[in-house]
Every structure is written in C-alpha cells, then in structure tokens.
Design a protein around this motif. Structure first.
Motif, mmCIF file in Angstrom:
data_model
loop_
_atom_site.group_PDB
_atom_site.id
_atom_site.type_symbol
_atom_site.label_atom_id
_atom_site.label_comp_id
_atom_site.label_asym_id
_atom_site.label_seq_id
_atom_site.Cartn_x
_atom_site.Cartn_y
_atom_site.Cartn_z
ATOM 1 N N GLU A 54 0.886 -1.213 -0.057
ATOM 2 C CA GLU A 54 0.039 -0.075 0.089
ATOM 3 C C GLU A 54 0.857 1.253 0.158
ATOM 4 O O GLU A 54 0.307 2.384 -0.459
ATOM 5 C CB GLU A 54 -0.966 0.118 1.377
ATOM 6 C CG GLU A 54 -2.032 -1.261 1.323
ATOM 7 C CD GLU A 54 -2.871 -1.310 2.449
ATOM 8 O OE1 GLU A 54 -2.450 -0.607 3.222
ATOM 9 O OE2 GLU A 54 -4.100 -1.890 2.315
ATOM 10 N N ILE A 55 2.076 1.182 0.502
ATOM 11 C CA ILE A 55 3.027 2.420 0.634
ATOM 12 C C ILE A 55 4.280 2.029 0.161
ATOM 13 O O ILE A 55 4.887 1.049 0.724
ATOM 14 C CB ILE A 55 3.079 2.719 2.215
ATOM 15 C CG1 ILE A 55 1.630 2.971 2.692
ATOM 16 C CG2 ILE A 55 4.070 3.948 2.218
ATOM 17 C CD1 ILE A 55 0.922 4.289 1.997
ATOM 18 N N VAL A 56 4.873 2.906 -0.953
ATOM 19 C CA VAL A 56 6.141 2.660 -1.208
ATOM 20 C C VAL A 56 6.801 4.266 -1.005
ATOM 21 O O VAL A 56 6.433 5.111 -1.564
ATOM 22 C CB VAL A 56 6.452 2.668 -2.715
ATOM 23 C CG1 VAL A 56 7.806 2.542 -2.950
ATOM 24 C CG2 VAL A 56 5.802 1.041 -3.055
ATOM 25 N N ASP A 57 7.544 4.247 0.090
ATOM 26 C CA ASP A 57 8.000 5.452 0.448
ATOM 27 C C ASP A 57 9.676 5.757 -0.234
ATOM 28 O O ASP A 57 9.939 4.691 -0.950
ATOM 29 C CB ASP A 57 8.030 5.782 1.857
ATOM 30 C CG ASP A 57 9.016 4.818 2.654
ATOM 31 O OD1 ASP A 57 9.520 3.929 1.967
ATOM 32 O OD2 ASP A 57 8.845 4.927 3.925
ATOM 33 N N ALA A 86 -2.658 4.335 -6.766
ATOM 34 C CA ALA A 86 -2.444 5.425 -5.663
ATOM 35 C C ALA A 86 -0.831 5.436 -5.348
ATOM 36 O O ALA A 86 -0.428 6.484 -5.016
ATOM 37 C CB ALA A 86 -3.142 5.209 -4.511
ATOM 38 N N VAL A 87 -0.186 4.347 -5.224
ATOM 39 C CA VAL A 87 1.158 4.159 -4.994
ATOM 40 C C VAL A 87 2.110 5.041 -6.067
ATOM 41 O O VAL A 87 3.153 5.722 -5.859
ATOM 42 C CB VAL A 87 1.965 2.890 -5.087
ATOM 43 C CG1 VAL A 87 3.355 2.789 -5.016
ATOM 44 C CG2 VAL A 87 1.170 2.216 -3.554
ATOM 45 N N ILE A 89 1.078 7.150 -8.383
ATOM 46 C CA ILE A 89 0.641 8.829 -8.255
ATOM 47 C C ILE A 89 1.699 9.357 -6.872
ATOM 48 O O ILE A 89 2.292 10.444 -7.210
ATOM 49 C CB ILE A 89 -0.697 9.171 -7.881
ATOM 50 C CG1 ILE A 89 -1.571 8.749 -9.123
ATOM 51 C CG2 ILE A 89 -0.922 10.636 -7.569
ATOM 52 C CD1 ILE A 89 -3.108 8.755 -8.895
ATOM 53 N N THR A 90 1.539 8.865 -5.930
ATOM 54 C CA THR A 90 2.452 9.222 -4.638
ATOM 55 C C THR A 90 3.958 9.257 -4.895
ATOM 56 O O THR A 90 4.705 10.336 -4.943
ATOM 57 C CB THR A 90 2.104 8.267 -3.480
ATOM 58 O OG1 THR A 90 0.657 8.060 -3.217
ATOM 59 C CG2 THR A 90 2.674 8.757 -2.184
ATOM 60 N N GLU B 185 -6.787 9.311 -12.132
ATOM 61 C CA GLU B 185 -7.005 8.283 -11.197
ATOM 62 C C GLU B 185 -7.772 7.028 -11.871
ATOM 63 O O GLU B 185 -7.360 5.957 -11.724
ATOM 64 C CB GLU B 185 -7.633 8.631 -9.824
ATOM 65 C CG GLU B 185 -6.547 9.482 -9.165
ATOM 66 C CD GLU B 185 -7.200 10.070 -7.954
ATOM 67 O OE1 GLU B 185 -6.920 11.012 -7.303
ATOM 68 O OE2 GLU B 185 -8.262 9.242 -7.307
ATOM 69 N N ARG C 30 -2.596 5.330 8.729
ATOM 70 C CA ARG C 30 -3.533 4.845 7.924
ATOM 71 C C ARG C 30 -4.865 4.475 8.701
ATOM 72 O O ARG C 30 -5.892 4.911 7.977
ATOM 73 C CB ARG C 30 -3.114 3.368 7.563
ATOM 74 C CG ARG C 30 -4.054 2.412 6.746
ATOM 75 C CD ARG C 30 -3.703 1.057 6.371
ATOM 76 N NE ARG C 30 -2.360 1.096 5.462
ATOM 77 C CZ ARG C 30 -1.236 0.632 5.825
ATOM 78 N NH1 ARG C 30 -1.201 -0.400 6.725
ATOM 79 N NH2 ARG C 30 -0.159 0.533 5.283
ATOM 80 N N LEU C 40 -8.598 7.192 -1.536
ATOM 81 C CA LEU C 40 -7.413 6.293 -1.487
ATOM 82 C C LEU C 40 -5.977 6.948 -1.780
ATOM 83 O O LEU C 40 -5.178 6.629 -1.011
ATOM 84 C CB LEU C 40 -7.787 5.184 -2.372
ATOM 85 C CG LEU C 40 -6.785 3.974 -2.363
ATOM 86 C CD1 LEU C 40 -7.016 3.351 -0.942
ATOM 87 C CD2 LEU C 40 -7.179 2.942 -3.463
ATOM 88 N N VAL C 41 -5.966 7.819 -2.961
ATOM 89 C CA VAL C 41 -4.793 8.182 -3.254
ATOM 90 C C VAL C 41 -4.167 9.419 -2.159
ATOM 91 O O VAL C 41 -3.136 9.245 -1.930
ATOM 92 C CB VAL C 41 -5.233 8.990 -4.533
ATOM 93 C CG1 VAL C 41 -3.769 10.031 -4.913
ATOM 94 C CG2 VAL C 41 -5.308 8.150 -5.840
ATOM 95 N N THR C 44 -2.985 7.263 0.846
ATOM 96 C CA THR C 44 -1.510 6.643 0.174
ATOM 97 C C THR C 44 -0.522 7.876 0.480
ATOM 98 O O THR C 44 0.584 7.953 0.821
ATOM 99 C CB THR C 44 -1.549 6.186 -1.306
ATOM 100 O OG1 THR C 44 -2.428 5.284 -1.086
ATOM 101 C CG2 THR C 44 -0.276 5.698 -1.608
ATOM 102 N N LYS C 45 -0.878 9.094 0.190
ATOM 103 C CA LYS C 45 -0.118 10.248 0.061
ATOM 104 C C LYS C 45 0.263 10.601 1.743
ATOM 105 O O LYS C 45 1.510 10.875 2.043
ATOM 106 C CB LYS C 45 -0.670 11.624 -0.570
ATOM 107 C CG LYS C 45 -0.474 11.460 -2.156
ATOM 108 C CD LYS C 45 -1.198 12.625 -2.694
ATOM 109 C CE LYS C 45 -1.068 12.572 -4.409
ATOM 110 N NZ LYS C 45 -1.850 13.706 -4.774
ATOM 111 N N ILE C 47 -0.299 8.700 4.408
ATOM 112 C CA ILE C 47 0.777 7.661 4.862
ATOM 113 C C ILE C 47 2.399 7.738 4.611
ATOM 114 O O ILE C 47 3.044 7.618 5.640
ATOM 115 C CB ILE C 47 0.084 6.242 4.854
ATOM 116 C CG1 ILE C 47 -1.272 6.292 5.194
ATOM 117 C CG2 ILE C 47 0.864 5.402 5.476
ATOM 118 C CD1 ILE C 47 -2.048 5.154 4.674
ATOM 119 N N THR C 48 2.385 8.018 3.153
ATOM 120 C CA THR C 48 3.643 7.965 2.884
ATOM 121 C C THR C 48 4.580 9.299 3.333
ATOM 122 O O THR C 48 5.653 9.007 3.819
ATOM 123 C CB THR C 48 3.677 7.931 1.147
ATOM 124 O OG1 THR C 48 2.900 7.161 0.885
ATOM 125 C CG2 THR C 48 5.170 7.967 0.692
#
Lengths: 123, 283, 140
Positions: A54-57, A86-87, A89-90, B185, C30, C40-41, C44-45, C47-48
């Motif tokens: 869910e998260i790639v930092d 979502a990942v 885009i982030t 999206e 989260r 959702l986006v 994610t932002k 949490i990152t």
C-alpha cells in the motif's frame, strides 16, 4: 526483530512477493538476500511483486532501484510488478522516478517481459 | 417580568383561537405559494409544526437551538429540504415560518402588555426558526449542486477500451485541476483492471490547459510508466502546444500524436497487432 | 502552526525511537486517514508523508515522537501529524527543503517530498534544539 521476505525460484527467475508492511531493516535484508540468491541460483531475472503493497516511500523506492542496479551488475534483469495507481501517483509526487527499474502491470506481464528480453529460458 | 413568565403568554397567544389562527396561517402561506403545493399538504405540514411548537413552549423552551426544540427543527428541516428540492425560492420557504408572525399581529392592537411582550418574545423565536429554514434550504441546494457536479464528472470522463490492451480517455471541455485528477486516477485504475499496457489520452476536445492541468497530465503519464504502461497524448491543439512550451513545462519524452487514429495505430503496433487492408486484393 | 485538533477526538502520541516505530506510525496514519475518509490516493499520500517524516525523526533527529489525530477546519475534516525530536535541528532550512539534498545517506526527498504530499506543512527548527514538522491533509 526483522522478518525476512521469502525469495521463491521459478526456473531461472527469482520471485519476491511482498505481503507485509516492511520496516527498513527488512528492506535491507531483502536487498542482501536477493543479491546472494541471484549468484547462488544463477538467476537471469528477478520479479518483485508489490501488488499487496500500500505504501512505497523513498526508502523502499530506493531499495527497488538498488536491487535493479545490483542485479543488472550480476547479469540478471529486475521487473517490479503490480504497482497500485495510488502508489504510482504518490511516488511521482514524491519525486521518485525509479530510473532503471523495469515495470509491468502484473506478474504474468512481468514474466512475459523477461521472456521477451531473452532473460528466461522459456523463449 | 422574568423570562419564565413569557411562556404561558406565548402559549396563550398561539392557542387562544387555535383553529382560526391555523387557518389564517395556512391561507397566508398558500397565497404566497400560488397553489404549487396542495392545501391538504400545507395543512398537514403546518399543523404538525404548530403542534410541535406549542408543545415545546409548554415545556418552557423558547430557544430555537435548544434540545427541547428538536422536534420543531426536524419538521422545519424536512419542510425546507422539500421546498429546496421542488425548486421553491428561499422566500417561499421561510414564509412558512414568518407568516405566523403576520397572523398573530392583530394582538398588538388590542392585547394587554403581557400579550405584547409575549408576541415580541415569540417573534424572536420565529425569526430564529425562519433563519434556520433558510440555512437548511441553502445547505440542501449546495448538496444538490455538488451531487450534480459529481454526476457530471462521472459522465464526462469515460475510460473506454479501444482494443485488447489499449484503453483511451477522450477528454472534452475545460479541464480544471480537480477534474483532471479524477480522470487520471480513473485511467490508472483502468490500466490495472483491464491489464492494458497502452493508454491514449485524447485532448482534441479540450480548448485550453493551464500549468496545473498540464502538470497533472504529465504526472499521470509518469505514474502509468511506473506501473508498467505507456501513454500517448493525442489531439493537442496548436494553442495548447504553445501554452505548454510557453509555460516551460517539460513534456520530455512523452509520445504525442496528431489524432486519436494515429495514436491508436501506434498503440496497436506497440502491442504487436498488425493491421492490413482487407478486401480480397492480395498484395 | 496551530493545529486545529478536532474537539471530540483526542490526538495520540507515539514514540519514534526504533525501526519498528516507523511501521507503527504508518499503521497509525492509515487508521486515521481511513477514519477521516480520505480518498485512496490521499490516504496513500498522507501515510507516505508520515513514513518519510518518521524516518527523518529517527535517523536525523535521533528519535522523538509523533502526535497525530483528526483535525477540523472550515467545515472540513482532516488528519494532522506532528513529528518532534530534540536532535541537532536543521541549520539551513532552505537547503534541507531542496530536492536531493541530504545530510545523511538518504535520497534527500524526505522533507521536500513530504511537503508535496500534504496540504499544509510547517517546519519549526533551530540548530541544536531539535525539529518539529507539522503536516495536515484535508478530506475533499
């Protein structure tokens, strides 16, 4: 206490499927394990499946780029598969482009990509 | 006179000639709505409101926002929401409350001091309740507008499958930052859902883009690439090309094509599909 | 920056002193962003960003804490996180906010990247006294 992500072998391809929220030490362990296994198993390709991630930092992002660079040096090609929208885009917003990392939409396409580039015996 | 003494007075004012008052009230409101709501319906609404109001005053509540007034507020909320949905104006909505003040006015001419004080106190309550209806009315209108905007967004941003492994979003109309984000999206999710490695963003129908929109387009293309898919932008108008260059936005190695057809041809070629002209004439 | 914590929802503080704590901050962020109903986006932002800042607190600040909770402002709900450490602080803020600049071995995207992922960002630091970073993401 850091866990180790299992590395599976299918033919001459190593498959890593990341299923847990990775702490930094686990990420570093994985990087080491993979480098070792590529040599030990004579692997020609590495597929890292991040469908469940869910998260790639920036830390994990850097790990992906490093693994790709290391494996290239060891004559194997790395494909990262299953990145969520979502990942992605982030990561773009974060400023990470994962230069040098090949990607595919899913595991099947990732394996096909390796096959096409002649990195897998089933050509 | 203390606050408390006003309650019996207010109740008396409202109940003294109950039926007549209620009829007068309904008449006034009906007059202003010009028959667009049936008299029966209005009668029911206002009777319920009247009963709840008297009830609250009997319990010693004269603050429009107090707990004891919740029944009255619930009825007014329903009334205001219905009016807003049926297209009545704010005035036509609030009149339901303010008309009661009008109907009670004769008291001012020959009532006792106590009656007048009670009228003024009640007037204040009715003013607050009137404002409450207007608030609810405008909130309902805002909800309607925002849900329409959502629907419009939904309608105006289809992601279509052109071929096995090729999807496209034809964008039409002015793009703002929020809409672009939603489209993008959706596009990325569609790549995953359909397993498509080729996406075409066609902006033939877009008259202009600003920096933010161009940036969003760019980010989406980079994001798609991170996911393992390729995007082609087609139908860039000359003005938009000028804007992008003038704004100094780096479009870098992004593939652009003049028309959707050209983009499709490229996408098919990249996914290994060969197109040949049929018609039985051998080559 | 004054954080407009939601009155009915107490913010919670977590220590950030070990590697595992970064993961815990992520899970905490989260939970909050789901409760706030971020898209959702946006989840994610947020949490990152929290992950980047928690790592900064740990690696550059020598450990500290993360206080996070729901916030309310202009009729909207949002999530906020405050990262605090008592480490060496940042002598040159402008430099630290530059993409690619790092004092450690990182990519130099922690601060500048986190800022791009959130709606509000405040950096409060003094050389020798520590660093406090506050971020807010509003629900749309």
């Amino acid at each position: 206490m850091s866990e180790r992500v299992p590395v599976l072998r299918i033919g001459d391809v190593l498959l890593v499927s990341i299923q847990v929220d990775l702490d930094d030490q686990t990420v570093l362990n994985l990087q080491e394990d993979l480098a070792q296994q590529i040599v030990d198993q004579g692997a020609r390709g590495v597929v890292i499946d991040i469908t469940a991630v869910e998260i790639v930092d920036s830390f994990v992002g850097r790990m992906l780029a490093t693994i790709a660079a290391i494996s290239r040096m060891l004559d194997a090609e790395t494909v990262v598969v299953g990145m969520r929208p979502a990942v992605a885009i982030t990561l773009v917003e974060l400023g990470l482009s994962l230069g040098g990392v090949r990607t595919a939409l899913n595991l099947e396409k990732g394996l096909a990509l390796l096959r096409r580039s002649g990195r897998s015996e089933r050509t | 006179m203390t606050q408390q003494d006003a309650f019996p007075g207010m109740v008396k004012l409202l109940t003294a000639d109950g039926q007549e008052l209620a009829t007068g009230w309904v008449d006034r409101v009906a007059g202003s709505l010009k028959g667009r709501i049936s008299r029966n319906e209005l009668d029911r609404e206002l009777t319920e409101l009247y009963t709840a109001l008297v009830e609250a005053l009997r319990d010693g509540v004269a603050d429009a926002h107090a707990d004891g007034m919740s029944e009255v507020r619930a009825l007014l909320t329903e009334l205001s929401r219905n009016r807003a949905r049926q297209g009545f104006s704010p005035t036509e909505t609030a009149i339901s409350v303010f008309a009661l003040k009008h109907v009670l006015e004769p008291v001012l001419q020959d009532g006792s001091d106590q009656d007048i004080r009670a009228y003024l106190r009640l007037g204040r309550l009715l003013d607050d309740l009137g404002l409450f209806t207007i608030e609810t009315y405008s909130r309902t209108r805002e909800e309607i507008i925002s849900s329409q905007a959502d629907q419009l967004l939904e309608l105006s941003t289809p992601v279509i499958k052109l071929w096995d492994g090729v999807i496209a979003v034809p964008l039409v109309g002015t793009l703002d930052s929020a809409r672009t984000q939603v489209v993008m999206e959706k596009l990325l999710q569609a790549l995953v859902d359909t397993g498509s490695e080729q996406a075409i963003i066609d902006i033939t129908g877009v008259p202009a883009v600003d920096t933010q929109v161009a940036q969003h387009l760019l980010k989406t293309i980079v994001a798609a690439r991170l996911m393992g898919a390729e995007c082609t932008v087609s139908g860039i108008r000359p003005q938009i090309a000028q804007t992008i260059v003038a704004l100094g936005i780096e479009f870098g190695d992004i593939v652009t094509k003049a028309s959707l057809a050209d983009a499709l041809r490229l996408a098919l070629k990249k996914s290994g599909v060969e197109i040949t002209r049929g018609g039985g004439v051998g080559r | 920056m004054n954080v407009p914590w939601a009155a009915d929802d107490e913010p919670q503080t977590q220590p950030v002193v070990m590697n595992d704590d970064v993961v815990r901050v992520r899970q905490f962020a989260r939970g909050l962003s789901q409760r706030c109903k971020l898209s959702l986006v946006d989840q994610t932002k947020f949490i990152t960003a929290a992950s980047e800042l928690a790592r900064n607190t740990l690696v550059y600040g020598g450990g500290g804490s993360c206080t996070a909770g729901l916030v309310r402002g202009r009729g909207r709900l949002g999530v906020a996180a405050v990262f605090e450490d008592f480490g060496p602080g940042i002598p040159d803020i402008e430099l630290a906010m530059t993409d690619g600049w790092t004092s450690g071995g990182g990519l130099g995207l922690g601060l500048s990247g986190a800022r791009r992922l959130v709606d509000e960002f405040a950096l409060d630091t003094e050389a020798g006294r520590g660093t406090k970073v506050t971020v807010i993401k509003w629900a749309r």
